[in-house]
Design an enzyme around this catalytic site. Structure first.
Site, PDB file in Angstrom:
ATOM      1  CG  ASP A 121      -1.887   1.118   1.362  1.00  0.00           C
ATOM      2  OD1 ASP A 121      -3.137   1.214   0.456  1.00  0.00           O
ATOM      3  OD2 ASP A 121      -1.494   2.456   1.723  1.00  0.00           O
ATOM      4  CE1 TYR A 126       1.403   7.591   1.931  1.00  0.00           C
ATOM      5  CE2 TYR A 126       1.730   5.731   1.368  1.00  0.00           C
ATOM      6  CZ  TYR A 126       0.867   6.395   1.808  1.00  0.00           C
ATOM      7  OH  TYR A 126      -0.792   6.806   2.747  1.00  0.00           O
ATOM      8  CE  LYS A 151      -3.132   4.961  -0.495  1.00  0.00           C
ATOM      9  NZ  LYS A 151      -1.660   4.844   1.032  1.00  0.00           N
ATOM     10  CG  HIS A 184      -3.835   9.785  -0.475  1.00  0.00           C
ATOM     11  ND1 HIS A 184      -2.690  10.010  -0.366  1.00  0.00           N
ATOM     12  CD2 HIS A 184      -4.268   9.671   1.208  1.00  0.00           C
ATOM     13  CE1 HIS A 184      -1.837   9.578   0.353  1.00  0.00           C
ATOM     14  NE2 HIS A 184      -2.940   9.277   1.064  1.00  0.00           N
TER      15      HIS A 184
END
Ligand code: NAP
Length: 375
Positions: A121, A126, A151, A184
């Site tokens: 995930d 990130y 996302k 997201h």
């Protein structure tokens, strides 16, 4: 328990000493002569007995966990996959990679794949998709056995930006399709700023339509949402959607178990994904020390983290624990069906206190409303 019993034995000893003392009063000379021996005897007794009591106490607590009533091998397994509306099977436990920093995320992914994970995930924001992609490439796991989620970040909701953002994630991950792509957050920022674009916030449908197009073009296999409350899901699904959201990824843990959202989602056929299942880095220590969690772990011969992760799957959700520590990565994949009484005990404990969110960026983003409640 055993400690308090032993502890209560100390006054018993004192009581005898007191009785002895009262006998001594009858003969003061004897008492004087004996008192140094008595003191030495007491000191010797305490010197021997206190360490013994401490050792017994620690053995008792160890044996409580080392001799559980159950052995994890006798516990039933939980579903390893859920089936999405597309027919695709999504693994129930994923490795989360938020806050897995550069230089460590690649090893975490490699360790996870060796341990048996097939679901990662991630997200554009990130900022580690490139290293994740390198680790995937280095592994011998065929692409079709992997489940990759990314996302769409809040700055890319403009229709012309969506595909470019997706392409960037695809390139970094080294793949030509994603298994799952999520909106997201139910908010949109004007690019390069944290100012909300009110229109896109109010209506995620234009974004959704673009994602549907990308499904049809084979770049994404399933689309979903993240951090949507019921009202926002209903706003989205009130449109004539070609594809219903496959999942809603939300915070679900002991502190914020969201039983109403879970119930509503089950009734409406929407699978939830549990993020920050251990309470994220801020609350993980507290989560693993919850008395019910510790008791169940001791009883079943599994770890507190496994109790919480198992409970998440048993609630009917996908679970996304993050770790960069090899032993924890392996530990977190082993989920077991908790006996019904233990499951209910944990569910009751989790839903009996006021909910407390671990993740809420509303203030950090200077939103004029709470992102989870809307405007
Ligand atoms: P989490 O998985 O609840 O907790 C991670 C923390 O727990 C880390 O500090 C980790 O340490 C520690 N940990 C992991 N396993 C452990 C174990 N067995 N024993 C003891 N400590 C353990 O938190 P999270 O990272 O917030 O959430 C998980 C994933 O959910 C994220 O990585 C991301 O994929 C997703 N997520 C999504 C959203 C969203 O908006 N959609 C928001 C938040 C999170 P080490 O790493 O040092 O081992």
């Amino acid at each position: 328990m055993s400690f308090s019993q032993k502890y209560h034995q100390l006054p018993t000893f004192d009581k005898h000493a007191g009785e002895h003392e009262s006998l001594q009063r009858k003969d003061p000379r004897k008492s004087l002569r004996r008192s140094p021996f008595l003191v030495i005897a007491i000191i010797m007794f305490l010197g021997v007995s206190i360490p013994c009591i401490r050792m017994a106490r620690s053995r008792a607590s160890l044996s409580a966990c080392n001799s559980p009533q159950r052995n994890s091998s006798t516990l039933a397994n939980l579903p390893s996959h859920y089936t999405l509306p597309s027919g695709d099977k999504i693994p129930s436990v994923a490795l989360g990679v938020w806050q897995a920093s550069q230089g460590e995320v690649g090893n975490a992914v490699k360790t996870a794949l060796s341990a048996g994970y097939r679901h990662i995930d991630g997200a554009w924001i990130y900022r580690n998709e490139e290293e994740v992609g390198q680790a995937l490439k280095a592994s011998s796991v065929p692409r079709e056995e992997l489940w990759l989620t990314s996302k769409l970040w809040n700055t890319f909701h403009a229709p012309e930006d969506i595909e470019a953002a997706l392409d960037e994630s695809l390139t970094k991950l080294g793949t030509d399709y994603l298994d799952l792509y999520l909106i997201h957050w139910p908010v949109a920022f004007k690019e390069g700023t944290t100012v909300l674009d009110e229109d896109l916030t109010a209506d995620p449908y234009p974004t959704w339509q673009k994602l549907e197009e990308l499904v049809d073009r084979g770049k994404i296999r399933n689309i979903g949402i993240s951090n949507f409350n019921i009202r926002r899901i209903q706003n989205l699904t009130a449109n004539n959607l070609k594809y219903q959201p496959a999942v809603n990824q939300v915070e679900l843990n002991f502190w914020n178990p969201q039983p109403e959202l879970l119930q509503w989602s089950k009734e409406n056929g929407l699978l939830l994904e549990a993020y920050s299942p251990l309470g994220s880095d801020k609350q993980v220590g507290k989560s693993l020390s919850v008395p019910e969690v510790k008791d169940i772990a001791c009883k079943l011969g599994i770890t507190p983290a496994q109790v919480i992760i198992s409970w998440s799957v048993q609630r009917g959700t996908i679970v996304l624990p993050k770790s960069v520590t090899p032993s924890r990565i392996a530990e977190n994949l082993a989920v077991f069906e908790l006996p019904q009484e233990d499951f209910e005990r944990l569910e009751t404990a989790a839903t009996s206190h006021s909910p407390q969110r671990v993740v809420n960026p509303s203030a950090g983003w200077k939103l004029p409303f709470d992102v989870f409640d809307g405007q």
